[in-house]
Design a protein around this motif. Sequence first.
Motif, PDB file in Angstrom:
ATOM      1  N   ALA A 258       6.482 -22.849  61.862  1.00  0.00           N
ATOM      2  CA  ALA A 258       7.884 -22.620  62.231  1.00  0.00           C
ATOM      3  C   ALA A 258       8.595 -23.937  62.496  1.00  0.00           C
ATOM      4  CB  ALA A 258       7.960 -21.711  63.455  1.00  0.00           C
ATOM      5  N   ILE A 259       7.945 -24.834  63.222  1.00  0.00           N
ATOM      6  CA  ILE A 259       8.569 -26.116  63.569  1.00  0.00           C
ATOM      7  C   ILE A 259       8.700 -27.007  62.337  1.00  0.00           C
ATOM      8  CG2 ILE A 259       8.293 -28.241  64.904  1.00  0.00           C
ATOM      9  CD1 ILE A 259       6.959 -26.507  67.077  1.00  0.00           C
TER      10      ILE A 259
ATOM     11  N   ASP B 134       8.244  -5.536  65.950  1.00  0.00           N
ATOM     12  CA  ASP B 134       7.927  -6.824  66.590  1.00  0.00           C
ATOM     13  C   ASP B 134       7.175  -7.726  65.623  1.00  0.00           C
ATOM     14  OD1 ASP B 134       9.130  -5.950  68.897  1.00  0.00           O
ATOM     15  OD2 ASP B 134       7.275  -5.431  69.936  1.00  0.00           O
ATOM     16  N   ARG B 135       6.271  -7.132  64.849  1.00  0.00           N
ATOM     17  CA  ARG B 135       5.491  -7.916  63.894  1.00  0.00           C
ATOM     18  C   ARG B 135       6.390  -8.489  62.797  1.00  0.00           C
ATOM     19  NH1 ARG B 135       1.173 -11.125  63.376  1.00  0.00           N
ATOM     20  NH2 ARG B 135       0.485 -11.203  61.199  1.00  0.00           N
ATOM     21  N   GLN B 136       7.341  -7.691  62.335  1.00  0.00           N
ATOM     22  CA  GLN B 136       8.256  -8.171  61.297  1.00  0.00           C
ATOM     23  C   GLN B 136       9.163  -9.276  61.820  1.00  0.00           C
ATOM     24  OE1 GLN B 136       9.910  -4.302  60.319  1.00  0.00           O
ATOM     25  NE2 GLN B 136       8.982  -4.367  58.269  1.00  0.00           N
ATOM     26  N   LEU B 137       9.598  -9.158  63.071  1.00  0.00           N
ATOM     27  CA  LEU B 137      10.413 -10.213  63.674  1.00  0.00           C
ATOM     28  C   LEU B 137       9.613 -11.513  63.730  1.00  0.00           C
ATOM     29  CD1 LEU B 137      12.975 -11.193  65.118  1.00  0.00           C
ATOM     30  CD2 LEU B 137      11.928 -10.435  67.264  1.00  0.00           C
ATOM     31  N   GLN B 138       8.353 -11.411  64.107  1.00  0.00           N
ATOM     32  CA  GLN B 138       7.488 -12.594  64.151  1.00  0.00           C
ATOM     33  C   GLN B 138       7.403 -13.239  62.767  1.00  0.00           C
ATOM     34  OE1 GLN B 138       3.420 -11.682  65.063  1.00  0.00           O
ATOM     35  NE2 GLN B 138       2.688 -13.678  64.409  1.00  0.00           N
ATOM     36  N   THR B 139       7.216 -12.415  61.739  1.00  0.00           N
ATOM     37  CA  THR B 139       7.138 -12.928  60.367  1.00  0.00           C
ATOM     38  C   THR B 139       8.425 -13.642  59.972  1.00  0.00           C
ATOM     39  OG1 THR B 139       5.639 -11.140  59.733  1.00  0.00           O
ATOM     40  CG2 THR B 139       6.790 -12.269  57.954  1.00  0.00           C
ATOM     41  N   LEU B 140       9.550 -13.037  60.335  1.00  0.00           N
ATOM     42  CA  LEU B 140      10.843 -13.626  59.999  1.00  0.00           C
ATOM     43  C   LEU B 140      11.031 -14.980  60.690  1.00  0.00           C
ATOM     44  CD1 LEU B 140      13.441 -12.916  58.402  1.00  0.00           C
ATOM     45  CD2 LEU B 140      14.395 -12.075  60.540  1.00  0.00           C
ATOM     46  N   VAL B 141      10.652 -15.072  61.951  1.00  0.00           N
ATOM     47  CA  VAL B 141      10.817 -16.322  62.703  1.00  0.00           C
ATOM     48  C   VAL B 141       9.908 -17.410  62.150  1.00  0.00           C
ATOM     49  CG1 VAL B 141      10.488 -17.403  64.952  1.00  0.00           C
ATOM     50  CG2 VAL B 141      11.614 -15.179  64.799  1.00  0.00           C
ATOM     51  N   VAL B 142       8.695 -17.041  61.754  1.00  0.00           N
ATOM     52  CA  VAL B 142       7.765 -18.036  61.206  1.00  0.00           C
ATOM     53  C   VAL B 142       8.252 -18.541  59.846  1.00  0.00           C
ATOM     54  CG1 VAL B 142       5.434 -18.396  60.292  1.00  0.00           C
ATOM     55  CG2 VAL B 142       5.753 -17.206  62.458  1.00  0.00           C
ATOM     56  N   ARG B 143       8.704 -17.616  59.005  1.00  0.00           N
ATOM     57  CA  ARG B 143       9.099 -17.989  57.644  1.00  0.00           C
ATOM     58  C   ARG B 143      10.456 -18.675  57.582  1.00  0.00           C
ATOM     59  NH1 ARG B 143       7.571 -12.779  53.821  1.00  0.00           N
ATOM     60  NH2 ARG B 143       5.312 -12.917  54.011  1.00  0.00           N
ATOM     61  N   GLN B 144      11.380 -18.240  58.417  1.00  0.00           N
ATOM     62  CA  GLN B 144      12.745 -18.766  58.328  1.00  0.00           C
ATOM     63  C   GLN B 144      13.355 -18.943  59.717  1.00  0.00           C
ATOM     64  OE1 GLN B 144      13.388 -19.289  55.190  1.00  0.00           O
ATOM     65  NE2 GLN B 144      15.517 -19.875  55.037  1.00  0.00           N
ATOM     66  N   PRO B 145      12.793 -19.847  60.526  1.00  0.00           N
ATOM     67  CA  PRO B 145      13.305 -20.018  61.881  1.00  0.00           C
ATOM     68  C   PRO B 145      14.751 -20.487  61.943  1.00  0.00           C
ATOM     69  CG  PRO B 145      11.768 -21.773  61.327  1.00  0.00           C
ATOM     70  CD  PRO B 145      11.673 -20.754  60.236  1.00  0.00           C
TER      71      PRO B 145
END
Length: 408
Positions: A168-169, A198-209
């Motif tokens: 993410a960073i 919640d899992r999909q939100l995590q995926t979204l944040v990791v892929r496109q923060p």
Amino acid sequence: AERVAPMVDVLLRDLGYAPEEAARMVRRWPLFLAGRCDTARDNVLFLGSLGLAEGHIKQVFRKQPALIGKRAAAMRERVRWLQGAGLGLGPDKVATLIRRQPQVLYLAVESMERRLHWLRGLGLTREQLPALVVRQPQLMFVSIESMEKRVAWLAGVGVDGDTDVARAIASHPGVLFLSMENLSETASWLQDTLGLSDRQLQTLVVRQPQLLSRRVEAMRHRIDFLRAMGLEPQGVAKIALRWPRMLVSDVDTMRDHLGWLRGKGLTEKRILTIVQRCPTILLVDITKLEGMMEYMLQHAGLTRLELLHTVSIYPGLLLVREQTLREKLGILRGFGYVGVQAMPAANYSANRMLFRFNMARNKGLAFPKNPCTWLACSDVTFSRYLGLSAGELQALNQSWGRRSLRPL
């Protein structure tokens, strides 16, 4: 007054500021007038020696007027650290970093080293850090305590563990500087609007923060545009998860692409299917798309109706390079597949085609009418066609890669 005049002369003559620019500089940093001319001129020469053009030097002093009065020796120490043990940057990267954030020229080396150590502790590698710091110089002076709060927030939405945090960073280091309120509000809005788990939100944040740094209103405009095309909420969510940049892309560009697709004779239903399967087709240069359609008409042996049908089902073919498609169609032609029959198989890699078709030919197998029969199946299934074990097929595949065989 005797001292002031020469210092103003440095601004006007050595740095080339216009009188009004020089006045603004003095208002921002009045202590400049109490400085030494020789120090100021040494610093101008020093920055020039690092590869900064005159315009960039003016930009540096405009951002950080205090640098004019700093000792060049102290700044050289920071540059040596940036080029050597600290980050190992080349001269051009050092110049870019200074241009973007002149403050690095007087930050304590120990302070910068602490931040690099902390970033490595998050899972970022020594190889990643130089480019990351040049891209986001704030990493070198924002407090570690402040960045730790953002990392804790990421953990709170499920982005935990070295791999996900580092990813993410590395993708968007700016996530470490966003306000806590903005992070929470934007994430909640994305989850509620797109109906994400919640899992999909995590995926979204990791892929496109970087989505977390976008204005909600701007993203809402894009989501409304996609929904107006006929996409169901779950369809928009799927696009956001696989191609998050669709939520920040230019709406006028996407609208122009829709008009172009309609102009090709595609129905609204087919256009919707195309966007669902390959939404980035709305972002690619129309000239490129036009060229690929023309190539398929002229060289792939397709009629216009066959072309529209093919593009509807396999829109990704419009995004490949013409040379790549030419190579694939040549391979397929060599094995007897031409025209509309060959197009589905063009989605697979040239190496996969060559290996599987040549293996089947060597075994004396009759080729199926649909080339995807052999291309789409798993290694286990294809090994059965050949009468081999999966392990034998894998060994042959590795050997094939080393020999770089071509069709007979």
